[in-house]
Design an enzyme around this catalytic site. Structure first.
Site, mmCIF file in Angstrom:
data_model
loop_
_atom_site.group_PDB
_atom_site.id
_atom_site.type_symbol
_atom_site.label_atom_id
_atom_site.label_comp_id
_atom_site.label_asym_id
_atom_site.label_seq_id
_atom_site.Cartn_x
_atom_site.Cartn_y
_atom_site.Cartn_z
ATOM 1 N N ALA A 11 -0.062 -1.992 5.553
ATOM 2 C CA ALA A 11 0.620 -1.467 6.950
ATOM 3 C C ALA A 11 -0.417 -2.683 8.298
ATOM 4 O O ALA A 11 0.556 -3.372 9.027
ATOM 5 C CB ALA A 11 0.545 -0.363 7.533
ATOM 6 N N PHE A 36 0.685 -0.996 -0.155
ATOM 7 C CA PHE A 36 0.148 -0.050 -0.064
ATOM 8 C C PHE A 36 0.366 1.212 0.147
ATOM 9 O O PHE A 36 1.710 1.333 0.790
ATOM 10 C CB PHE A 36 -0.633 -0.018 0.826
ATOM 11 C CG PHE A 36 -2.294 0.509 1.337
ATOM 12 C CD1 PHE A 36 -3.565 0.136 1.324
ATOM 13 C CD2 PHE A 36 -2.103 2.224 1.541
ATOM 14 C CE1 PHE A 36 -4.172 0.449 0.849
ATOM 15 C CE2 PHE A 36 -3.204 2.731 0.776
ATOM 16 C CZ PHE A 36 -4.490 2.143 1.107
ATOM 17 N N HIS A 89 -10.350 5.426 7.830
ATOM 18 C CA HIS A 89 -9.987 4.458 9.398
ATOM 19 C C HIS A 89 -8.078 5.159 9.417
ATOM 20 O O HIS A 89 -7.937 3.533 9.881
ATOM 21 C CB HIS A 89 -10.724 2.969 9.223
ATOM 22 C CG HIS A 89 -9.952 2.317 7.721
ATOM 23 N ND1 HIS A 89 -10.041 2.970 6.366
ATOM 24 C CD2 HIS A 89 -9.247 1.257 7.435
ATOM 25 C CE1 HIS A 89 -9.728 1.776 5.416
ATOM 26 N NE2 HIS A 89 -9.236 0.648 6.364
ATOM 27 N N ALA A 102 3.534 2.803 5.045
ATOM 28 C CA ALA A 102 3.504 4.187 4.930
ATOM 29 C C ALA A 102 1.570 3.955 5.391
ATOM 30 O O ALA A 102 0.562 4.179 4.340
ATOM 31 C CB ALA A 102 3.419 4.451 3.432
ATOM 32 N N GLU A 138 -1.112 -5.831 7.513
ATOM 33 C CA GLU A 138 -0.373 -6.796 8.130
ATOM 34 C C GLU A 138 0.795 -7.237 7.855
ATOM 35 O O GLU A 138 1.278 -8.461 7.908
ATOM 36 C CB GLU A 138 -0.682 -7.925 6.269
ATOM 37 C CG GLU A 138 -1.588 -8.049 6.021
ATOM 38 C CD GLU A 138 -2.944 -6.638 5.551
ATOM 39 O OE1 GLU A 138 -2.234 -5.600 4.753
ATOM 40 O OE2 GLU A 138 -4.494 -6.623 6.175
ATOM 41 N N ARG A 173 9.803 12.141 4.247
ATOM 42 C CA ARG A 173 10.622 11.788 5.036
ATOM 43 C C ARG A 173 11.599 10.136 4.134
ATOM 44 O O ARG A 173 11.802 8.675 5.422
ATOM 45 C CB ARG A 173 9.985 10.767 6.630
ATOM 46 C CG ARG A 173 9.600 11.933 7.390
ATOM 47 C CD ARG A 173 8.261 11.286 7.854
ATOM 48 N NE ARG A 173 7.448 12.469 8.904
ATOM 49 C CZ ARG A 173 7.353 13.497 8.887
ATOM 50 N NH1 ARG A 173 7.377 13.317 7.405
ATOM 51 N NH2 ARG A 173 7.250 15.195 10.465
HETATM 52 N N1 INI Z 1 -2.192 0.469 4.289
HETATM 53 C C1 INI Z 1 -1.349 0.980 4.974
HETATM 54 O O1 INI Z 1 0.172 0.504 4.563
HETATM 55 N N2 INI Z 1 -1.376 2.444 3.928
HETATM 56 C C2 INI Z 1 -2.474 3.110 4.278
HETATM 57 O O2 INI Z 1 -2.286 4.297 4.643
HETATM 58 C C3 INI Z 1 -3.812 2.266 3.799
HETATM 59 N N3 INI Z 1 -5.211 3.433 3.899
HETATM 60 O O3 INI Z 1 -5.141 4.735 4.262
HETATM 61 O O4 INI Z 1 -6.151 2.473 3.984
HETATM 62 C C4 INI Z 1 -3.577 0.715 4.467
HETATM 63 N N4 INI Z 1 -4.729 0.470 4.425
HETATM 64 C C5 INI Z 1 -4.550 -1.467 3.916
HETATM 65 C C6 INI Z 1 -4.154 -1.840 5.260
HETATM 66 O O5 INI Z 1 -2.967 -1.706 5.578
HETATM 67 C C7 INI Z 1 -4.910 -3.587 5.144
HETATM 68 O O6 INI Z 1 -3.937 -4.311 4.465
HETATM 69 C C8 INI Z 1 -6.157 -3.822 4.921
HETATM 70 O O7 INI Z 1 -7.388 -3.196 5.396
HETATM 71 C C9 INI Z 1 -6.508 -5.331 4.641
HETATM 72 O O8 INI Z 1 -6.706 -5.869 6.299
#
Ligand code: INI
Length: 157
Positions: A59, A25, A91, A83, A61, A130
């Protein structure tokens, strides 16, 4: 008095085995975190063959795979890279909290240092600052922290 401290000038990673878990992500940012992290490991003597990189969807996971690597007993530290951008999600707090608590638990449950190289920022510009911008490079810092914690925990043990 016994003092355990590894000064930055002595952060030599040769012989250390490292796991890196990186979230897809916001991949443009996390790829840069990974590049900086791997470059720092290289500068500090960690061999490519001693690094295992695992990509996860987001993140949220990171903790499970970090814990799996730490439990295997084949790494001296695990670096988590991700990130989380507030503007991208309603959320944000839940994803950030899950990642933060999960990464901490992975370290405390296994006794293996698990490093929090996850950006939690309001927007993409703050993220760019960063990954080699005016706020430094959090991927490089995560690699240094991993080496210090791996050497420190070995020294105490
Ligand atoms: N995951 C991220 O790593 N960064 C994000 O900004 C983000 N947003 O914006 O939602 C994000 N969402 C996915 C989350 O980490 C999971 O992969 C998903 O909820 C499935 O469990």
């Amino acid at each position: 008095m016994g003092v355990h401290e590894i000064p930055e000038s002595e952060l030599n990673g040769s012989g250390l085995r490292i796991g890196v878990v990186v979230a897809r992500f916001n991949k443009a940012i996390t790829e840069e975190l990974l590049a900086g992290c791997l470059a720092e490991f290289d500068r500090r003597g960690v061999t490519d063959l001693d690094i295992e990189v695992c990509w996860v969807p987001g993140a949220f996971e990171l903790p499970l795979v970090a814990k799996q690597l730490a439990t295997k007993g084949t790494v001296d530290a695990v670096v988590c890279l991700g990130a989380i951008v507030r503007g991208d999600t309603a959320h944000f707090d839940y994803v950030a909290m899950g990642a933060t608590q999960g990464i901490l638990s992975a370290a405390l449950d296994t006794g293996v240092p698990v490093i929090f190289g996850v950006l939690t920022v309001d927007n993409q510009a703050q993220a760019v600052d960063r990954i080699g911008g005016k706020e430094g490079h959090k991927g490089e810092e995560a690699a240094l922290t991993a080496i210090e914690m791996a050497l420190l925990t070995k020294s105490i043990a």
